[in-house]
Design a protein around this motif. Structure first.
Motif, mmCIF file in Angstrom:
data_model
loop_
_atom_site.group_PDB
_atom_site.id
_atom_site.type_symbol
_atom_site.label_atom_id
_atom_site.label_comp_id
_atom_site.label_asym_id
_atom_site.label_seq_id
_atom_site.Cartn_x
_atom_site.Cartn_y
_atom_site.Cartn_z
ATOM 1 N N ASP A 168 -20.043 6.395 32.248
ATOM 2 C CA ASP A 168 -19.778 5.321 31.297
ATOM 3 C C ASP A 168 -19.278 5.852 29.965
ATOM 4 O O ASP A 168 -18.396 5.273 29.331
ATOM 5 C CB ASP A 168 -21.020 4.444 31.102
ATOM 6 C CG ASP A 168 -22.245 5.242 30.657
ATOM 7 O OD1 ASP A 168 -22.161 6.486 30.597
ATOM 8 O OD2 ASP A 168 -23.287 4.609 30.374
ATOM 9 N N ILE A 169 -19.804 7.013 29.543
ATOM 10 C CA ILE A 169 -19.381 7.582 28.260
ATOM 11 C C ILE A 169 -17.908 7.987 28.299
ATOM 12 O O ILE A 169 -17.176 7.848 27.309
ATOM 13 C CB ILE A 169 -20.293 8.780 27.873
ATOM 14 C CG1 ILE A 169 -19.985 9.204 26.438
ATOM 15 C CG2 ILE A 169 -20.105 9.940 28.854
ATOM 16 C CD1 ILE A 169 -20.951 10.267 25.931
ATOM 17 N N ASP A 170 -17.460 8.467 29.470
ATOM 18 C CA ASP A 170 -16.058 8.872 29.600
ATOM 19 C C ASP A 170 -15.138 7.654 29.618
ATOM 20 O O ASP A 170 -14.072 7.654 28.998
ATOM 21 C CB ASP A 170 -15.857 9.690 30.881
ATOM 22 C CG ASP A 170 -16.560 11.034 30.823
ATOM 23 O OD1 ASP A 170 -16.755 11.532 29.696
ATOM 24 O OD2 ASP A 170 -16.908 11.573 31.886
ATOM 25 N N TYR A 171 -15.553 6.604 30.353
ATOM 26 C CA TYR A 171 -14.711 5.416 30.406
ATOM 27 C C TYR A 171 -14.629 4.748 29.033
ATOM 28 O O TYR A 171 -13.577 4.261 28.636
ATOM 29 C CB TYR A 171 -15.239 4.428 31.440
ATOM 30 C CG TYR A 171 -14.331 3.226 31.594
ATOM 31 C CD1 TYR A 171 -13.095 3.353 32.221
ATOM 32 C CD2 TYR A 171 -14.687 1.987 31.085
ATOM 33 C CE1 TYR A 171 -12.234 2.272 32.342
ATOM 34 C CE2 TYR A 171 -13.836 0.890 31.198
ATOM 35 C CZ TYR A 171 -12.614 1.052 31.828
ATOM 36 O OH TYR A 171 -11.765 -0.017 31.932
ATOM 37 N N GLU A 172 -15.729 4.714 28.318
ATOM 38 C CA GLU A 172 -15.716 4.125 26.979
ATOM 39 C C GLU A 172 -14.819 4.924 26.040
ATOM 40 O O GLU A 172 -14.133 4.354 25.181
ATOM 41 C CB GLU A 172 -17.149 4.035 26.447
ATOM 42 C CG GLU A 172 -17.966 2.946 27.155
ATOM 43 C CD GLU A 172 -19.458 3.077 26.930
ATOM 44 O OE1 GLU A 172 -19.843 3.819 25.988
ATOM 45 O OE2 GLU A 172 -20.231 2.453 27.674
ATOM 46 N N ALA A 173 -14.804 6.257 26.212
ATOM 47 C CA ALA A 173 -13.897 7.086 25.404
ATOM 48 C C ALA A 173 -12.441 6.765 25.736
ATOM 49 O O ALA A 173 -11.572 6.720 24.854
ATOM 50 C CB ALA A 173 -14.186 8.563 25.652
#
Length: 650
Positions: A146-151
């Protein structure tokens, strides 16, 4: 109504263009700043590089994405072209330039902007509302944190701030839109007169010199493209059936007895009924009275069966059937289990005594009987045999599929051994080109295009495998290609035939036809031009040879060729009738323009709602692209010679 969508695809499709960012490739952690390595540099953008390895990886990912989207229809040869590779490299450059501009300009997206962007994404919605479960499923399915997609979302939102204000500020002058609307919705009533090639063909003569001159001038158009002659093994139901052993009489008898129900026709009866309900809580006297009533009705029905319909209407408490003669339809055992005993107690058509089911009495009439029967083995023997063979073939297919995969993997030097070991037929076809199957006239009677198995070689995926380096250059068998769960294919290139122009003698008939068509076309054109000149000089309307009046506009082209439509719509109309002419693939056409109107309100609404937004979006896209070009200059983009080699596939 929407013919304009087909005739103005480029304009309408512009409405679907995302202006904010050229294609952005998501590698798990979407970060173009990682384009720094010691690999061969294709492009430098200030401190960052795009390398050959990175370009190749991103392009492979893009091809895989398109392959998944297109399925079996994906043809990599039509997509993996220098033009598309060049466009992709430019998109990567633009993305890196925008990345740098975003950093230099301190563009950023807040946490709230990211949450709103994810929450408004329709793919994360269920019943129109954001679903955390849908979002989680997306992340798991794609292997993304999720942190990568949000980035990734944050970066795209930041990108948007670079170009979006420019795109949103674009508007077309009102006068320009008025002129465009007028041009698009204007309607012209026309009649057409055609001068077709077929009319002039009988009068055409073709000499040997004509044929030779045409061949000398146009022989390149007759070139047979590079193609491959191929061996192949196809494993499907037919191939598996050939491996099925003889079925014994005992096996046929056993299968028949085990599946006797498949060959049995159940007895069915046409049934009517009268339902007489017993009120809830009825005392013994009332119940006795209801029973006597039912018995009386049954007695009347037995005495005069023809009156059953009238009795049903008079006495039945079943509202659904009382006005339908009491009909329950054609019933077999088990259709209404609680009535089975009563329905099938009669040995002939007739009426039963009242039968109590629950709180009701039912009087059953069997109107007719369709007796059941069992088909003897002698009548269905061929069907039974086919069913056994198909069942055995299914089992055999599984065994052969396992063996095929194993043997093809073990030995890729020949298909003959594989075919012999598995007792499968080794076949050959000729004339498989990269983009099409050549005709028997081009490559002989064993042409793949004329083969019963042509459908396999028409599949782009099969041709892609056949022209791969390991199959074509290294002369290896392909792996097993799954055409469908029940069709497996293995191919091998026997020989590669280079592109060549056939000698005149081999294509004389084809050349003669082309010469004949060209001469007939010139005659049709000349006749049409002469007739057009006379009509224009006379200036009077004519009905001789002209078809029925039809109304056309640029929005509603009526399937006219584009050149003809433009000729008609561009013709002067200060004096009517007006006459214009144009060539078509079938000869020459004269259009008699009889009336001009400025279009109706429906057409104007169509322009405003559909075409105008597309035009404005297209202009905005061009401006955004221009700004990106300026940014490329500001960010010192250098494209090295190695990039051209990669683009050209060298």
């Amino acid at each position: 109504m929407f013919e304009f969508i087909r005739t103005h695809q480029r304009i309408v499709l512009a409405a679907l263009i995302i202006l904010v960012v050229p294609s952005f490739v998501f590698f798990g952690v979407a970060d173009y700043q990682s384009f720094v390595s010691n690999d061969v540099k294709l492009v430098a953008i200030k401190e960052a590089n795009i390398t050959q390895e990175q370009f190749n990886q991103s392009w492979r990912n893009r091809l895989d994405e398109m392959r998944m989207q297109s399925g079996a229809n994906f043809d990599v040869a039509k997509v993996d072209t220098p033009a598309n590779r060049r466009a992709w490299l430019n998109q990567l450059i633009n993305a890196q330039v925008l990345q740098q501009e975003m950093i230099d300009g301190h563009f950023n997206a807040t946490d709230n902007m990211v949450r709103n962007a994810i929450g408004s994404n329709p793919q994360f919605h269920e019943n129109g509302v954001y679903s955390p479960q849908k979002y989680t499923e997306f992340l798991v399915r794609n292997g993304i944190r999720d942190i990568d997609y949000e980035a990734y979302v944050r970066q795209n939102l930041a990108y948007a701030q670079v170009l979006e204000p420019i795109a949103q500020s674009v508007s077309m002058p009102e006068k320009t839109l008025e002129l465009l609307q007028s041009a698009m919705v204007q309607e012209r009533a026309v009649r057409l007169k055609e001068f077709e090639i077929s009319t002039y063909l009988p009068d055409v003569t073709v000499s040997d010199e004509d044929i030779k001159q045409w061949y000398d001038k146009n022989s390149k158009t007759l070139e047979v493209p590079r193609y491959v002659d191929a061996q192949y093994i196809i494993l499907n139901q037919d191939a598996a059936l050939k491996s099925v052993p003889e079925v014994s009489e005992a096996d046929i008898e056993s299968y028949y007895q085990s599946n006797i129900g498949k060959y049995t026709k159940q007895e069915r009866r046409v049934v009517n009924h009268i339902q007489i309900k017993v009120p809830e809580g009825a005392d013994a006297a009332t119940q006795e009275e209801i029973l006597k009533k039912a018995q009386d009705v049954a007695a009347q029905a037995k005495a005069e069966p023809a009156k059953f319909s009238a009795l049903a209407k008079q006495y039945s408490d079943d509202a659904g059937t009382k006005n339908l003669d009491g009909s329950l339809g054609l019933l077999a055992r088990g259709d209404i289990p609680v009535l089975d005993e009563a329905i099938f107690s009669l040995t002939a058509p007739g009426v039963t005594d009242p039968v109590k089911v629950g709180n009701s009495y039912h009087i059953i009439q069997v109107a007719s009987i369709d007796a059941g029967s069992v088909q003897p083995l002698s009548a269905v023997k061929s069907q039974v045999l086919e069913e056994i063979r198909l069942q055995l073939a299914s089992e055999k297919f599984a065994d052969l599929a396992t063996g095929l995969v194993q043997q093809v993997n073990d030995d890729r030097s020949s298909l003959q051994g594989v075919a012999d070991n598995l007792q499968l037929e080794l076949k050959t076809v000729n004339g498989v080109a990269r983009d099409l199957l050549l005709t028997a006239e081009q490559v002989g009677e064993n042409a793949a295009s004329a083969s019963p198995d042509a459908k396999y070689f028409e599949a782009p995926r099969v041709r892609e495998v056949l022209f791969s380096d390991e199959v074509l250059k290294q002369k290896l068998n392909s792996g097993v290609i799954e055409i469908s769960p029940s069709e497996l294919l293995v191919v091998r290139a026997v020989q590669e035939v280079p592109a060549a122009i056939p000698p005149l003698d081999a294509v004389r008939a084809e050349v003669e036809k082309m010469v004949r068509d060209e001469k007939a076309f010139e005659r049709a054109k000349l006749a049409g031009e002469q007739a057009l000149k006379m009509l224009q000089e006379n200036g009077e309307p004519s009905s001789v040879g002209f078809g029925a009046e039809t109304t056309i506009s640029r929005l509603m082209g009526n399937q006219l060729p584009e050149t003809m439509l433009n000729t008609i719509m561009n013709a002067p109309t200060d004096k009517l009738p007006s006459f214009v002419g144009t060539t078509t693939p079938n000869g020459f056409v004269i259009a008699q323009i009889e009336k001009v109107s400025e279009g109706n309100s429906e057409m104007k609404t169509l322009f405003t709602q559909f075409l105008q937004p597309g035009l404005e979006t297209g202009v905005a896209a061009e401006i955004a692209q221009g700004v990106t070009s300026i940014l490329r200059a500001d960010h010192e983009v250098q494209i090295f010679p190695e990039a051209e080699k990669v683009i050209l596939g060298e």
